[in-house]
Write an enzyme that holds these catalytic residues in place. Sequence first.
Site, PDB file in Angstrom:
ATOM      1  N   TYR A 144      14.065  44.032  -3.009  1.00  0.00           N
ATOM      2  CA  TYR A 144      15.415  44.602  -3.142  1.00  0.00           C
ATOM      3  C   TYR A 144      16.254  44.125  -1.965  1.00  0.00           C
ATOM      4  O   TYR A 144      15.807  44.164  -0.818  1.00  0.00           O
ATOM      5  CB  TYR A 144      15.327  46.130  -3.153  1.00  0.00           C
ATOM      6  N   ASP A 239      15.360  38.458   4.421  1.00  0.00           N
ATOM      7  CA  ASP A 239      16.016  39.763   4.403  1.00  0.00           C
ATOM      8  C   ASP A 239      15.146  40.716   5.230  1.00  0.00           C
ATOM      9  O   ASP A 239      14.163  41.251   4.734  1.00  0.00           O
ATOM     10  CB  ASP A 239      16.185  40.257   2.959  1.00  0.00           C
ATOM     11  N   LYS A 267      19.669  48.965   9.139  1.00  0.00           N
ATOM     12  CA  LYS A 267      18.809  50.101   9.495  1.00  0.00           C
ATOM     13  C   LYS A 267      18.666  50.293  11.015  1.00  0.00           C
ATOM     14  O   LYS A 267      19.552  50.832  11.667  1.00  0.00           O
ATOM     15  CB  LYS A 267      17.459  49.951   8.789  1.00  0.00           C
TER      16      LYS A 267
HETATM   17  P1  KE4 Z   1      21.711  49.215   2.243  1.00  0.00           P
HETATM   18  O1  KE4 Z   1      22.858  48.618   1.454  1.00  0.00           O
HETATM   19  O2  KE4 Z   1      21.047  50.380   1.507  1.00  0.00           O
HETATM   20  O3  KE4 Z   1      22.066  49.549   3.679  1.00  0.00           O
HETATM   21  O4  KE4 Z   1      20.586  48.074   2.371  1.00  0.00           O
HETATM   22  C1  KE4 Z   1      20.112  47.445   1.216  1.00  0.00           C
HETATM   23  C2  KE4 Z   1      18.757  46.835   1.513  1.00  0.00           C
HETATM   24  C3  KE4 Z   1      18.678  45.465   1.694  1.00  0.00           C
HETATM   25  N1  KE4 Z   1      17.498  44.870   1.967  1.00  0.00           N
HETATM   26  C4  KE4 Z   1      16.362  45.598   2.067  1.00  0.00           C
HETATM   27  C5  KE4 Z   1      15.069  44.897   2.339  1.00  0.00           C
HETATM   28  C6  KE4 Z   1      16.387  47.008   1.891  1.00  0.00           C
HETATM   29  O5  KE4 Z   1      15.234  47.723   1.976  1.00  0.00           O
HETATM   30  C7  KE4 Z   1      17.610  47.640   1.616  1.00  0.00           C
HETATM   31  C8  KE4 Z   1      17.720  49.142   1.394  1.00  0.00           C
HETATM   32  N2  KE4 Z   1      16.510  49.860   1.450  1.00  0.00           N
HETATM   33  C9  KE4 Z   1      16.493  51.098   0.706  1.00  0.00           C
HETATM   34  C10 KE4 Z   1      15.082  51.671   0.785  1.00  0.00           C
HETATM   35  N3  KE4 Z   1      14.215  51.036  -0.104  1.00  0.00           N
HETATM   36  C11 KE4 Z   1      17.520  52.064   1.171  1.00  0.00           C
HETATM   37  C12 KE4 Z   1      17.352  53.464   0.650  1.00  0.00           C
HETATM   38  C13 KE4 Z   1      18.334  53.770  -0.434  1.00  0.00           C
HETATM   39  O6  KE4 Z   1      18.609  52.912  -1.294  1.00  0.00           O
HETATM   40  O7  KE4 Z   1      18.829  54.918  -0.393  1.00  0.00           O
END
Ligand code: KE4
Length: 428
Positions: A144, A239, A267
């Site tokens: 993701y 990523d 994060k």
């Molecule tokens: P955000 O747009 O949620 O800040 O980041 C997206 C993203 C991009 N790349 C990786 C590897 C990520 O894990 C994420 C977001 N992670 C999720 C948890 N699996 C955030 C939690 C959520 O979606 O509420």
Amino acid sequence: MKFGKSKALFKRALAVIPGGVNSPVRAFKAVGGTPPFISRAKGSRLYDVDGNEYIDYVLSWGPMVLGHAHPKVVSALRKAIGRGTSYGAPTSLEVELAELVLKAYPSMDKIRMVNSGTEAAMSAIRLARGFTGRDRIIKFEGCYHGHADGLLVKAGSGAATFGVPDSPGVPKSAARNTIALPFNDLAALRGAIEKHWREIACVIVEPVAGNMGCVLPKPGFLEGMRKLTAKYGVVLIFDEVMTGFRVSYGGAQDRYGIEPDMTCLGKVIGGGLPVGAFGGKSDIMEMVSPGGPVYQAGTLSGNPLAMTAGIETLKILSGKDVWSRLEDRAAQLEEALGQAARTAGAEVKFYRAGTMFCTYFTGREVVDYRSAKSSDTSMFGRFFKGMLEKGVNLAPSQFEAGFISLAHTAADIKKTAAAAHDVFAAIR
Ligand code: KE4
């Protein structure tokens, strides 16, 4: 445990917010039940509106690597807020955080702050397309990279063919440029690149996958990916939004010794405030507006409060022996949970990379999305609920990773393992 106030709040939330939450995984759809509404957090602990206390292994999905409300981060934010919350103009704080990150990620010459991991990945892909003049991208199933259209795509009928939308609202035209391959399948990657390299701008990968649980790269997978992308002029984007400052202080690229062309972060570098970032080699980054033609922008990018939280977090995390203490704690947790499963007779696979980890209910190795999905996810749901009842907050989905912080103590781990032993035994 009582959840009366959370239930009432969830009912109110459902009346005004889609699904009652501002991010889907928080709604507990994968595990059922009402999500506890959190009132405060401190150290390794979360406290909900009903007064329940939890040892927290979600840590805001990674950012709270120091633990919640670290006194130095709180004090720095208190001072910063008195100087205003946003200026829309450059500040020394952005320079300081950029320098701190680049020092830890020598593969990057320059870095641009944004407000989320989604923005970081979306911007990095646009930049890779602008740099190469090519339109297509390769991603891996189960990975993701945020919710930009071209990334909500699953494999088409055959590997290396057009992707298909993985969500309504994603136009076929956006999906068409994305090839989705099985994670850890170097042969599939080689086939796709050798066939389509003239059209492929980049490969984007979670070097340790944290969005299908925690799946480690097989030996040779990342090395082979690096060789193939270099050979065909395909931009390699790591990523590291989740793995950055989590699998190692220098991320997966440090842990596995691979130098990507670009890196996405998020994060941890915001210390719990909204920060994402994308960076890479100078020849690529010079193409970003305003120096170059590839447009990217953000009203609150580099926000002074977010920069302050990120700077304080990294300053503490980079302290002498801090990382080794954190890794030791994670290793103790792994050992204790493994022991609990063995003595309870539970058939689980536990994977860990640095300070991120997960437990699958299966006897087979998990190496990709297919094998992750073949684990017993309903057993995971029962495990999750049993642990929550015992005051341990795990990620509410099999397809997420767990995290540990500097604030987690040996007593926390002992309590967690004891709870896990009883729940493993109860759900068999
Ligand atoms: P955000 O747009 O949620 O800040 O980041 C997206 C993203 C991009 N790349 C990786 C590897 C990520 O894990 C994420 C977001 N992670 C999720 C948890 N699996 C955030 C939690 C959520 O979606 O509420």
